[in-house]
Write a protein that holds these residues in place. Structure first.
Motif, PDB file in Angstrom:
ATOM      1  N   UNK A  84     -19.422 -33.821  41.387  1.00  0.00           N
ATOM      2  CA  UNK A  84     -18.734 -32.976  40.435  1.00  0.00           C
ATOM      3  C   UNK A  84     -17.851 -33.790  39.510  1.00  0.00           C
ATOM      4  N   UNK A  85     -17.610 -33.243  38.324  1.00  0.00           N
ATOM      5  CA  UNK A  85     -16.650 -33.811  37.393  1.00  0.00           C
ATOM      6  C   UNK A  85     -15.339 -33.086  37.655  1.00  0.00           C
ATOM      7  N   UNK A  86     -14.562 -33.611  38.597  1.00  0.00           N
ATOM      8  CA  UNK A  86     -13.400 -32.910  39.136  1.00  0.00           C
ATOM      9  C   UNK A  86     -12.271 -32.828  38.117  1.00  0.00           C
ATOM     10  N   UNK A  87     -11.932 -31.615  37.723  1.00  0.00           N
ATOM     11  CA  UNK A  87     -10.914 -31.425  36.699  1.00  0.00           C
ATOM     12  C   UNK A  87      -9.543 -31.886  37.149  1.00  0.00           C
ATOM     13  N   UNK A 144      -3.980 -28.519  36.441  1.00  0.00           N
ATOM     14  CA  UNK A 144      -4.594 -29.360  37.462  1.00  0.00           C
ATOM     15  C   UNK A 144      -4.000 -29.156  38.852  1.00  0.00           C
ATOM     16  N   UNK A 145      -3.368 -28.004  39.051  1.00  0.00           N
ATOM     17  CA  UNK A 145      -2.910 -27.640  40.394  1.00  0.00           C
ATOM     18  C   UNK A 145      -4.062 -27.022  41.183  1.00  0.00           C
ATOM     19  N   UNK A 146      -5.057 -26.544  40.470  1.00  0.00           N
ATOM     20  CA  UNK A 146      -6.346 -26.170  41.040  1.00  0.00           C
ATOM     21  C   UNK A 146      -7.402 -27.027  40.362  1.00  0.00           C
ATOM     22  N   UNK A 147      -8.544 -27.183  41.018  1.00  0.00           N
ATOM     23  CA  UNK A 147      -9.617 -27.997  40.460  1.00  0.00           C
ATOM     24  C   UNK A 147     -10.913 -27.231  40.356  1.00  0.00           C
ATOM     25  N   UNK A 148     -11.748 -27.649  39.401  1.00  0.00           N
ATOM     26  CA  UNK A 148     -13.061 -27.040  39.198  1.00  0.00           C
ATOM     27  C   UNK A 148     -13.965 -28.121  38.607  1.00  0.00           C
ATOM     28  N   UNK A 149     -15.254 -27.893  38.638  1.00  0.00           N
ATOM     29  CA  UNK A 149     -16.211 -28.841  38.079  1.00  0.00           C
ATOM     30  C   UNK A 149     -16.299 -28.637  36.565  1.00  0.00           C
ATOM     31  N   UNK A 150     -15.826 -29.622  35.799  1.00  0.00           N
ATOM     32  CA  UNK A 150     -15.879 -29.521  34.339  1.00  0.00           C
ATOM     33  C   UNK A 150     -17.289 -29.708  33.794  1.00  0.00           C
ATOM     34  N   UNK A 151     -18.196 -30.169  34.624  1.00  0.00           N
ATOM     35  CA  UNK A 151     -19.561 -30.389  34.181  1.00  0.00           C
ATOM     36  C   UNK A 151     -20.446 -29.167  34.288  1.00  0.00           C
ATOM     37  N   UNK A 152     -19.873 -28.024  34.660  1.00  0.00           N
ATOM     38  CA  UNK A 152     -20.624 -26.769  34.769  1.00  0.00           C
ATOM     39  C   UNK A 152     -19.840 -25.663  34.076  1.00  0.00           C
ATOM     40  N   UNK A 153     -20.516 -24.625  33.571  1.00  0.00           N
ATOM     41  CA  UNK A 153     -19.790 -23.530  32.923  1.00  0.00           C
ATOM     42  C   UNK A 153     -18.809 -22.871  33.891  1.00  0.00           C
ATOM     43  N   UNK A 154     -17.669 -22.447  33.370  1.00  0.00           N
ATOM     44  CA  UNK A 154     -16.685 -21.749  34.183  1.00  0.00           C
ATOM     45  C   UNK A 154     -17.089 -20.287  34.292  1.00  0.00           C
ATOM     46  N   UNK A 155     -17.339 -19.831  35.521  1.00  0.00           N
ATOM     47  CA  UNK A 155     -17.765 -18.455  35.757  1.00  0.00           C
ATOM     48  C   UNK A 155     -17.295 -18.016  37.134  1.00  0.00           C
ATOM     49  N   UNK A 156     -17.552 -16.762  37.471  1.00  0.00           N
ATOM     50  CA  UNK A 156     -17.060 -16.224  38.737  1.00  0.00           C
ATOM     51  C   UNK A 156     -17.563 -17.002  39.949  1.00  0.00           C
ATOM     52  N   UNK A 157     -18.739 -17.586  39.844  1.00  0.00           N
ATOM     53  CA  UNK A 157     -19.305 -18.323  40.979  1.00  0.00           C
ATOM     54  C   UNK A 157     -18.821 -19.770  41.061  1.00  0.00           C
TER      55      UNK A 157
END
Length: 278
Positions: free
Chosen positions: A8-11, A251-264
């Motif tokens: 993942x591209x960790x935000x 950046x207190x929470x993280x998400x994969x920046x390499x994928x669209x941000x969605x409910x899943x």
């Protein structure tokens, strides 16, 4: 099984260099530069300090009071111009910064995300020598980062001409001599701009009278969850969506920046210590 695979591209922990696709073709044009032993003395930079132009040779760049400088070229707005200039507010610096194209605005947004301390547009004019004579170049931005200065040019890779590449090669030499990082931003990794645009909508300081941010963080401590599950774990899921986006930007929470941000989208507690949490 690990909730994060390392791909993942960790935000929450990424560096700006991981988000952009740099143009590196200027390395082929280094041979066009006149890099005799005296070049740091012969090449010069012109800065605007207190409204006056001041010249420093490249060898003396460490003595430049960069925070006292102004752009050496002013921004212009006029009807029917082809580029899209404007002002981009940055939370990390607390003020607005000028840009001359949508590509430059995207870089300012990325710099805001990774917490640039200051950003100086058109910081100086570089006068340098090459095998065909002399040329000048004004880099797009000088960013003051927590770990040092970072010089940028912004040009879509497909639009870079040979003349541009020579200027970028010269600027790269100057940055190296000054101990700065240098990047020519030729593009962005897939989906990064779209996700950063979505997160930036909630980047400004907020009050949290319902305590939803603490509920979100507490839920993320237990384990990574989908965005929908995370906000659904709070007392007010609809309102928690806004707070979750705010926490992702900061950046207190993280998400994969390499994928669209969605409910899943999988969301985890921010910080390197959470990597590989099961």
């Amino acid at each position: 099984m690990s909730a994060t695979t390392g791909s993942e591209l960790r935000s929450d922990v990424c560096d700006l260099a991981e988000l952009v696709t740099p143009f590196t073709g200027d390395a082929d044009f280094r041979q066009n530069l006149v890099l005799a032993p005296s070049w740091p003395r012969r090449w010069s930079t012109t800065w605007l300090i207190d409204g006056s132009q001041v010249v420093w040779p490249v060898r003396d760049l460490e003595s430049v009071p960069v925070l006292d400088s102004q752009p050496v070229r002013r921004f212009t707005w006029r009807a029917r111009q082809r580029n899209r200039p404007g002002l981009e507010p940055m939370v990390s610096t607390g003020r607005k910064h000028g840009f001359e194209s949508l590509e430059e605005r995207a870089l300012l947004r990325g710099l805001d995300f990774v917490r640039a301390r200051e950003v100086l547009p058109q910081p100086f004019r570089l006068d340098f020598e090459h095998t065909s004579g002399r040329s000048a170049h004004i880099p797009d931005f000088l960013a003051l980062m927590p770990d040092g200065n970072w010089l940028f040019d912004v040009r879509p890779a497909e639009l870079v001409q040979d003349e541009d590449a020579v200027k970028f090669a010269a600027t790269r030499e100057v940055a190296a001599a000054a101990g700065w990082r240098y990047t020519v931003v030729g593009g962005w990794r897939h989906h990064v701009q779209g996700v950063l645009d979505a997160l930036s909508a909630r980047r400004r300081p907020r009050t949290d009278p319902l305590g939803l941010q603490s509920q979100l963080l507490a839920a993320a401590v237990e384990r990574p969850r989908s965005f929908a599950e995370l906000v659904g774990s709070t007392e007010w899921p609809a309102l928690a969506r806004v707070e979750a986006v705010h926490l992702l930007w900061h950046r207190r929470l993280g998400v994969d920046l390499g994928s669209p941000l969605q409910d899943s989208s999988l969301v985890w507690l921010g910080g390197a210590a959470t990597r590989g949490r099961s």
